[in-house]
Design an enzyme around this catalytic site. Structure first.
Site, mmCIF file in Angstrom:
data_model
loop_
_atom_site.group_PDB
_atom_site.id
_atom_site.type_symbol
_atom_site.label_atom_id
_atom_site.label_comp_id
_atom_site.label_asym_id
_atom_site.label_seq_id
_atom_site.Cartn_x
_atom_site.Cartn_y
_atom_site.Cartn_z
ATOM 1 N N HIS A 1 39.030 21.581 43.780
ATOM 2 C CA HIS A 1 39.305 22.733 44.627
ATOM 3 C C HIS A 1 40.334 22.368 45.678
ATOM 4 C CE1 HIS A 1 38.653 26.316 47.074
ATOM 5 N NE2 HIS A 1 38.098 26.837 45.994
ATOM 6 N N HIS A 2 41.247 23.327 45.968
ATOM 7 C CA HIS A 2 42.345 23.053 46.897
ATOM 8 C C HIS A 2 41.839 22.828 48.315
ATOM 9 C CE1 HIS A 2 46.430 22.771 48.109
ATOM 10 N NE2 HIS A 2 46.926 23.471 47.113
ATOM 11 N N SER A 3 40.645 23.297 48.638
ATOM 12 C CA SER A 3 40.103 23.087 49.982
ATOM 13 C C SER A 3 39.865 21.611 50.270
ATOM 14 C CB SER A 3 38.791 23.861 50.152
ATOM 15 O OG SER A 3 37.832 23.440 49.204
ATOM 16 N N ASN B 1 44.287 20.097 54.410
ATOM 17 C CA ASN B 1 45.422 20.975 54.118
ATOM 18 C C ASN B 1 46.150 21.273 55.423
ATOM 19 O OD1 ASN B 1 45.218 22.061 51.121
ATOM 20 N ND2 ASN B 1 43.121 21.929 51.909
ATOM 21 N N LEU C 1 41.560 28.876 45.429
ATOM 22 C CA LEU C 1 42.601 28.053 44.821
ATOM 23 C C LEU C 1 42.043 26.758 44.246
ATOM 24 C CD1 LEU C 1 45.440 28.358 47.495
ATOM 25 C CD2 LEU C 1 44.853 29.908 45.632
#
Length: 488
Positions: free
Chosen positions: A137-139, A334, A24
């Site tokens: 990056h979603h991380s 997250n 993601l």
């Protein structure tokens, strides 16, 4: 103070978002009031963003373990001024910028350096004098954390030395007080029973969605979408800027929340869009209701994966202090839960029905712990069976639903971000095994409707944006009419 080479373990969510076929990324399209001075922009990024530990770390994997490793950062390797070449397929500068943003969805981030990039496009569009594309990056963090970081890097337009005004975290609306111990006891027992029932029902539906319960095939969801068979198509990012006051007017008229209103507007806009698609394309083989202007199939199963933030949102003062000390202190990452929310796709004579229905759905979801249970299920799966199994389960949730919906509050006033006056923020995400993401972002007195759409399945995302805007105006007019009727 950290030094180069220091390491810390990556969170389970960060590892999950690095899994194959579930990679993601966030793209935020930011419009500015003036042309961008690239040297000033880079200087401001160095003074703010590079002090954040995640933006100065690379993600490394050794012996099956992922860790964030601190590294030195050269801002020139992350901030690019783009000289756009003429595109014969682009009819306007807006489309030229859209094409560039869409192409970014096909280019992976370089894992040898921190997982973020900034692309500066000094091209005037209909909404801004220049556009900056922020890709990461979603991380590295969830939407709420990243928005709070955006606030911490910003300054007030009226007072350049002050942080911008931030939405209050106070409860919206007051809880009714129950008089009497006996009444309070019965209310508590009833509330616990309702929460337990709703949680059990929602968890059962969540597990069914993971294993077999899939949405109907529609023009925005192909059969077997996200199975990974073949090269993924580009994601087209489009947006519209509307007045937040229009949303607040409907909110007040129906005693709802802003989230209820944008959710109802989304359901109304999708109903109008799909109705038009079915009207123009009869090759789906579905059973059609044909009554007046209604061309929608019967009994569509159409659901959204709604992302909930599970962590109290850090204040901009906390984040400013975090960047000063260059320590995360548990305020980052997250920490999100997923709730599956059914949409009713139909054409309503009373447009306010969409808002009432959205409010009813969200009120019920607030009396459920399903989003926390979903987080625990994924975390437990990862601990017992590994990242691949957890990624497969999470991927199934998105593959078996139709779209992802989110709504994030931005600054209460327009801000100066990285030395320039920011006009709007239109964030989106790609990498889901879905063809559609609908995101609502407030900013000052504006609401930005942002759409990420698969170009092959949804070749006309601008039409969908227009239907969402039109639905808001229709619902607003109905709310005004109702208020006038109630006065008499």
């Amino acid at each position: 103070m950290w030094k180069e080479g220091d390491e810390e373990p990556a969170s389970p969510s960060a590892r999950l978002m690095q899994a194959p076929k579930f990679n993601l990324c966030i793209i935020s399209v930011m419009g500015y009031n003036t042309k961008i001075d690239t040297n000033l922009y880079k200087k401001c990024v160095e003074q703010t963003l590079l002090k954040h530990p995640r933006f100065a770390s690379i993600l490394v994997a050794n012996d099956g373990k992922c860790r964030w490793r601190r590294t030195s950062v050269d801002v020139d390797n992350h901030v690019y001024e783009v000289d756009l070449d003429p595109d014969p397929d682009a009819e306007s500068s807006d489309e030229l910028v859209e094409n560039y943003a869409s192409n970014l969805s096909k280019i992976p981030l370089d894992s040898a350096k921190p997982l973020w990039e900034i692309h500066i496009l000094n091209v005037e569009t209909s909404d801004a004098s220049a556009t900056v594309l922020f890709k990461l990056h979603h991380s590295m963090g969830d939407g709420v954390s990243l928005m709070a970081l955006c606030h911490a890097c910003s300054r007030s337009i009226s007072n350049p030395d002050a942080l911008p005004a931030y939405p209050s975290s106070k409860e919206r609306g007051r809880r009714r007080e129950c008089r009497g111990t006996v009444m309070s006891f019965f209310v508590l027992v009833w509330t616990l029973l309702v929460i337990s029932f709703n949680t059990l029902l929602d968890v059962a539906l969540f597990l069914a969605t993971i294993f077999f319960l899939e949405d109907s095939r529609t023009p925005v969801k192909a059969a077997g979408a996200g199975d990974g068979g073949g090269e993924p198509s580009r994601t087209r990012f489009v947006h519209r800027v509307v007045s937040l006051d229009d949303v607040k007017l409907v909110k007040t008229a129906l005693n709802a929340s802003i989230n209820d209103v944008v959710l109802g507007v989304t359901e109304a806009g999708l109903s109008r869009y799909l109705n038009a698609r079915y009207e123009n394309d009869r090759e789906t083989g579905a059973e059609i209701i044909k009554s007046g202007t209604n061309s929608l199939p019967r009994n569509l199963r159409f659901r959204s994966a709604v992302v909930f933030n599970l962590r109290p949102c850090p204040t901009i003062e906390d984040l400013a202090e975090m960047m000063e000390k260059e320590e995360l202190n548990g305020m980052w990452g997250n920490f999100i839960g997923i709730v599956i929310l059914p949409f009713t796709i139909d054409m309503q004579e009373d447009p306010l029905t969409y808002i009432r229905r959205a409010k009813s759905s969200m009120d019920r979801k607030k009396l459920s712990l399903a989003h926390k249970c979903a987080f625990l299920v994924m975390k437990l799966t990862m601990l017992l069976f590994g990242v691949k199994a957890a990624a497969g389960m999470t991927r199934s949730v998105f593959k078996h639903t139709t779209l992802t919906f989110s709504n994030v509050m931005g600054p209460k006033e327009e801000v100066n971000l990285f030395g320039h006056h920011l006009r709007y923020i239109a964030p989106s995400v790609y990498g889901f095994p879905q063809s559609l993401v609908v995101h609502h972002q407030s900013y000052g007195e504006k609401l930005i409707i942002s759409i990420g759409a698969d170009e092959k399945l949804i070749p006309n995302p601008h039409q969908l944006c227009d239907e969402l805007v039109k639905s808001l105006q229709i619902i607003k007019a109905a709310a005004i009419k109702r208020e006038l009727f109630d006065k008499f």
